[in-house]
Design a protein around this motif. Sequence first.
Motif, PDB file in Angstrom:
ATOM      1  N   PHE A 226       0.817  -1.454  -0.035  1.00 44.51           N
ATOM      2  CA  PHE A 226      -0.078  -0.124   0.128  1.00 44.51           C
ATOM      3  C   PHE A 226       0.946   1.276   0.051  1.00 44.51           C
ATOM      4  N   THR A 227       0.264   2.279  -0.313  1.00 41.64           N
ATOM      5  CA  THR A 227       1.101   3.725  -0.602  1.00 41.64           C
ATOM      6  C   THR A 227       0.807   4.430   0.962  1.00 41.64           C
ATOM      7  N   PRO A 228       1.553   5.398   1.174  1.00 43.08           N
ATOM      8  CA  PRO A 228       1.439   6.196   2.521  1.00 43.08           C
ATOM      9  C   PRO A 228      -0.019   6.861   2.473  1.00 43.08           C
ATOM     10  N   GLU A 229      -0.438   7.386   1.240  1.00 45.00           N
ATOM     11  CA  GLU A 229      -1.582   8.047   0.938  1.00 45.00           C
ATOM     12  C   GLU A 229      -2.876   7.011   1.438  1.00 45.00           C
ATOM     13  N   TRP A 230      -2.779   5.814   0.787  1.00 48.03           N
ATOM     14  CA  TRP A 230      -3.864   4.951   1.045  1.00 48.03           C
ATOM     15  C   TRP A 230      -3.949   4.740   2.474  1.00 48.03           C
ATOM     16  N   LEU A 231      -2.782   4.508   3.223  1.00 52.29           N
ATOM     17  CA  LEU A 231      -2.943   4.077   4.590  1.00 52.29           C
ATOM     18  C   LEU A 231      -3.327   5.204   5.516  1.00 52.29           C
ATOM     19  N   ALA A 232      -2.825   6.581   5.293  1.00 55.01           N
ATOM     20  CA  ALA A 232      -3.384   7.788   5.914  1.00 55.01           C
ATOM     21  C   ALA A 232      -4.902   7.821   5.739  1.00 55.01           C
ATOM     22  N   ALA A 233      -5.488   7.517   4.468  1.00 59.09           N
ATOM     23  CA  ALA A 233      -6.954   7.769   4.347  1.00 59.09           C
ATOM     24  C   ALA A 233      -7.642   6.667   5.231  1.00 59.09           C
ATOM     25  N   ARG A 234      -6.942   5.596   5.490  1.00 57.10           N
ATOM     26  CA  ARG A 234      -7.652   4.477   6.046  1.00 57.10           C
ATOM     27  C   ARG A 234      -7.795   4.711   7.811  1.00 57.10           C
ATOM     28  N   LEU A 235      -6.961   5.575   8.353  1.00 59.96           N
ATOM     29  CA  LEU A 235      -6.759   5.507   9.777  1.00 59.96           C
ATOM     30  C   LEU A 235      -8.088   6.011  10.290  1.00 59.96           C
ATOM     31  N   PRO A 236      -8.368   5.182  11.643  1.00 58.76           N
ATOM     32  CA  PRO A 236      -9.791   5.702  11.855  1.00 58.76           C
ATOM     33  C   PRO A 236      -9.422   7.048  12.730  1.00 58.76           C
ATOM     34  N   GLN A 237     -10.675   7.688  13.285  1.00 56.53           N
ATOM     35  CA  GLN A 237     -10.434   8.892  13.666  1.00 56.53           C
ATOM     36  C   GLN A 237      -9.503   8.813  15.104  1.00 56.53           C
ATOM     37  N   GLY A 238      -8.846   9.961  15.374  1.00 59.44           N
ATOM     38  CA  GLY A 238      -8.034   9.973  16.617  1.00 59.44           C
ATOM     39  C   GLY A 238      -6.491   9.396  16.336  1.00 59.44           C
ATOM     40  N   LEU A 239      -6.304   8.878  15.168  1.00 58.18           N
ATOM     41  CA  LEU A 239      -5.147   8.033  14.749  1.00 58.18           C
ATOM     42  C   LEU A 239      -4.496   8.897  13.792  1.00 58.18           C
ATOM     43  N   ASN A 240      -3.399   9.624  13.919  1.00 53.86           N
ATOM     44  CA  ASN A 240      -2.683  10.166  12.921  1.00 53.86           C
ATOM     45  C   ASN A 240      -1.317   9.787  12.545  1.00 53.86           C
ATOM     46  N   LEU A 241      -1.002   9.822  11.107  1.00 54.98           N
ATOM     47  CA  LEU A 241       0.065   9.325  10.838  1.00 54.98           C
ATOM     48  C   LEU A 241       1.290  10.446  10.924  1.00 54.98           C
ATOM     49  N   VAL A 242       2.356  10.013  11.865  1.00 53.73           N
ATOM     50  CA  VAL A 242       3.173  11.157  12.221  1.00 53.73           C
ATOM     51  C   VAL A 242       4.665  10.952  11.296  1.00 53.73           C
TER      52      VAL A 242
END
Length: 269
Positions: free
Chosen positions: A234-250
């Motif tokens: 997966f790409t980082p963009e795909w992963l970032a869009a799948r994160l549930p609310q409250g969880l952030n890609l740092v």
Amino acid sequence: MNPFNSSFGRACLRGLHRSPFLYGVAKRIFSARGLLPPRAVHGIPGRVHRNDFMVSDPRHYAKTSKEHFETLSEELAFADREWSKIKSFIDFGCGYGRVTRWLPTVIPADRVTAFDVNPKAVRWCEREFGVRGLVGRPEIAGTPFGKYDALFACSVLTHLSERMVDVFLQNLPKILHPGGVAVFTGKALNSAKMARETSVHLVSEVVEDSLERDGFYFQAYPHYRIPDLGDTFFTPEWLAARLPQGLNLVRHRTGKFWTHDSYVVRLED
Ligand SMILES: C[S@@+](CC[C@H](N)C(=O)[O-])C[C@H]1O[C@@H](n2cnc3c(N)ncnc32)[C@H](O)[C@@H]1O
């Protein structure tokens, strides 16, 4: 030496991958190696179990074991979670402890939980490294996880279907303390290019096209009858869009865990 590195070995492996039955038989024969005593491998703490499926070459195993631990430490420090600040840690999908083995060198072993769906691997980590073991089900539901300051999932999401990656991500907020950090590995374009040399069943052009089009690619292993297990990209963009609310890609870094990318996510306080 890995017998599957030769062209004859790879041809055999290709044949085995075409037949779940023959693969199952070969796997049983190979797993009999587990009856042999564990071995010491230069440069890493603890012994190595003969069924540790991450060992193709002991020197490479030792190298990735050490480097993965160092990269994990770097990522935790980047997220302001140095080892001295971690009271509870879970190695999610620990296997036979390629990275787990280092953890008691930096925090007390009773702060470390080694989790896997493979009971034999978990029991080995408990016995050999003195950590707490937790055996669970792939679906996560019903496993008494507790909460952790930090989680590491090395080479786990790289083998799960889209549905199971979602199960993992959706459960992270339940497993982490507020402000908790998860580090995990993912395969992307770089790894897809390497698949040309290393995989016997992936077509790297197909992986690359899917990644560019959808940001995601999964192919179940042809040799297993488990539809949720295979090769995942997966790409980082795909992963970032799948994160549930409250969880952030740092942080996302390419190729930091050998061929895998590194992802650091944090749960809001
Ligand atoms: C490729 S191995 C990596 C093992 C170890 N983390 C390492 O890097 O050496 C993947 C591990 O994930 C485990 N696993 C597979 N599905 C899982 C799931 N749904 N939840 C947790 N672990 C899983 C497997 O049993 C296996 O031990």
